[in-house]
Write an enzyme that holds these catalytic residues in place. Structure first.
Site, PDB file in Angstrom:
ATOM      1  CB  CYS A 176       6.907  -1.912  15.806  1.00  0.00           C
ATOM      2  SG  CYS A 176       8.595  -1.525  15.262  1.00  0.00           S
ATOM      3  CD  GLU A 204      -2.793  -1.277   2.425  1.00  0.00           C
ATOM      4  OE1 GLU A 204      -3.942  -1.742   2.305  1.00  0.00           O
ATOM      5  OE2 GLU A 204      -2.305  -0.935   3.513  1.00  0.00           O
ATOM      6  CB  CYS A 235       7.472  -4.885   8.544  1.00  0.00           C
ATOM      7  SG  CYS A 235       8.845  -4.041   9.386  1.00  0.00           S
ATOM      8  CB  CYS A 244       3.040   7.524   2.987  1.00  0.00           C
ATOM      9  SG  CYS A 244       3.671   6.331   4.192  1.00  0.00           S
TER      10      CYS A 244
END
Length: 364
Positions: free
Chosen positions: A115, A91, A111, A104
């Site tokens: 996190c 995205e 990933c 962005c």
């Protein structure tokens, strides 16, 4: 198999043309057609000799990732879902503002950092994106938005803050950055292109030396014990090393400060004591803070700090002379807000349990 010319930065494209018996200026012509004009059809490159166009058609393609969906938020934010093959999609998000338009973009399918407060990390990691898949997000957004608007480009700023850790995909990220900065391609200012990192210290040093742009660091905690929980890469590169890397980066950075991103998590990292601890942490690092109200996603146990809590936290930093902004929540009705990008990743099995192995394999 045809070569995708979007995978080359300017230097690489010149080298490829030279290897095929063509002069450097021809590569620059094609570079302008592809990136400045958004042209994928060699026949439409009208100032190039017919013989070269036929040659290119036989050997190469201009192939960005395909747009699967294009969703418009009530506030004007626009989210693109792009197919990167193998059952994966990523995205990118365009955020319009009065004085600028920011895109962005993503650098990985998923990933590996996981996190605690980020939906992208919860889906696992599949692979790095290629140069064409990274810069292709800008290429497709320009096409969708209209490449030019009067004398100004609609997209004036690019932030690598989408899916993935940009510096874990260093080579492809830097090649894409060079295209964004090249006057024959997108011609963006170094000050208007930002790489966000969770703190891969050796790669920060490489970026400073090879392609310094504006730097944002996902901080989210004022001490190692808390950051170890929220941002697990901190276990490999703790805050003392990260702050030293920030100081080194500023020696060559186009801006004279680092932006620290700090997601405000209710009852976790948002006390006034935390704010005062931050002041001690960054006392030797010229910086500004961007406070980010947490954007919830399904399955999370975190909640956003309240408005008054964020204001009080911000006041502590500003009273100490640190420029502090609070990010507006944009595009949350289409899941385009910060921390909500998830895309689609085929292999969702790789998590932070293996992140140390993953980063040992990354050439930094």
């Amino acid at each position: 198999m045809s070569v995708n010319l979007l995978d080359f930065d300017a230097e690489g494209l010149v080298a490829w043309f030279a290897a095929n018996g063509e002069k450097p200026f021809r590569a620059r012509q094609v570079l302008r057609w592809m990136h400045r004009s958004g042209v994928a059809d060699f026949d439409a490159m009208t100032d190039i000799a017919r013989s070269l166009r036929d040659k290119l058609k036989a050997m190469a393609v201009v192939l960005p990732p395909t747009v699967i969906s294009d969703r418009l938020s009530d506030d004007g934010t626009r989210k693109f879902l792009l197919d990167v093959g193998g059952g994966n999609a990523v995205e990118s998000v365009f955020i319009p503002e009065d004085e600028r338009g920011t895109l962005c973009i993503s650098t990985q399918a998923g990933c590996a950092l996981d996190c605690a407060f980020c939906s992208t990390g919860k889906q696992g990691f599949n692979r790095n994106l290629s140069v064409s898949e990274i810069v292709g997000q800008l290429w497709q957004a320009n096409r969708a938005l209209g490449i030019m608007h009067g004398d100004e480009r609609i997209i004036s700023n690019v932030v690598m803050m989408g899916m993935g850790e940009p510096l874990a995909n260093f080579e492809n990220t830097v090649s894409a950055l060079r295209l964004m900065l090249d006057d024959h391609a997108y011609g963006l200012s170094r000050r208007r292109v930002t790489v966000s990192t969770s703190g891969l210290v050796p790669a920060m040093d490489r970026l400073r030396d090879e392609c310094p742009v504006a730097l944002a660091v996902s901080l989210h905690a004022p001490n190692d014990s808390l950051r170890d929980q929220l941002v697990p890469i901190n276990q490999k590169y703790p805050l003392r090393e990260l702050m030293a890397a920030c100081r080194r980066y500023l020696e060559k950075a186009p801006r004279d400060f680092v932006t620290f991103e700090y997601t405000m998590l209710d009852g976790v990292n948002d006390s006034l004591a935390h704010a005062r601890e931050l002041l001690l942490l960054v006392r030797d690092v010229p910086c500004k803070f961007n406070l980010i109200p947490f954007n919830p996603f399904p399955g999370t146990t975190f909640k956003s700090s309240g408005r008054d809590r964020i204001r009080a936290f911000s006041d502590v930093l500003m009273q100490a002379g640190i420029v502090t902004t609070t990010r507006k929540t944009r595009g949350d009705d289409i899941d385009a807000a910060c921390g909500q990008l998830a895309g689609q990743v085929k292999d969702r099995s790789r998590r932070t349990a293996t992140f140390s192995v993953h980063f040992q394999d990354v050439k930094l």
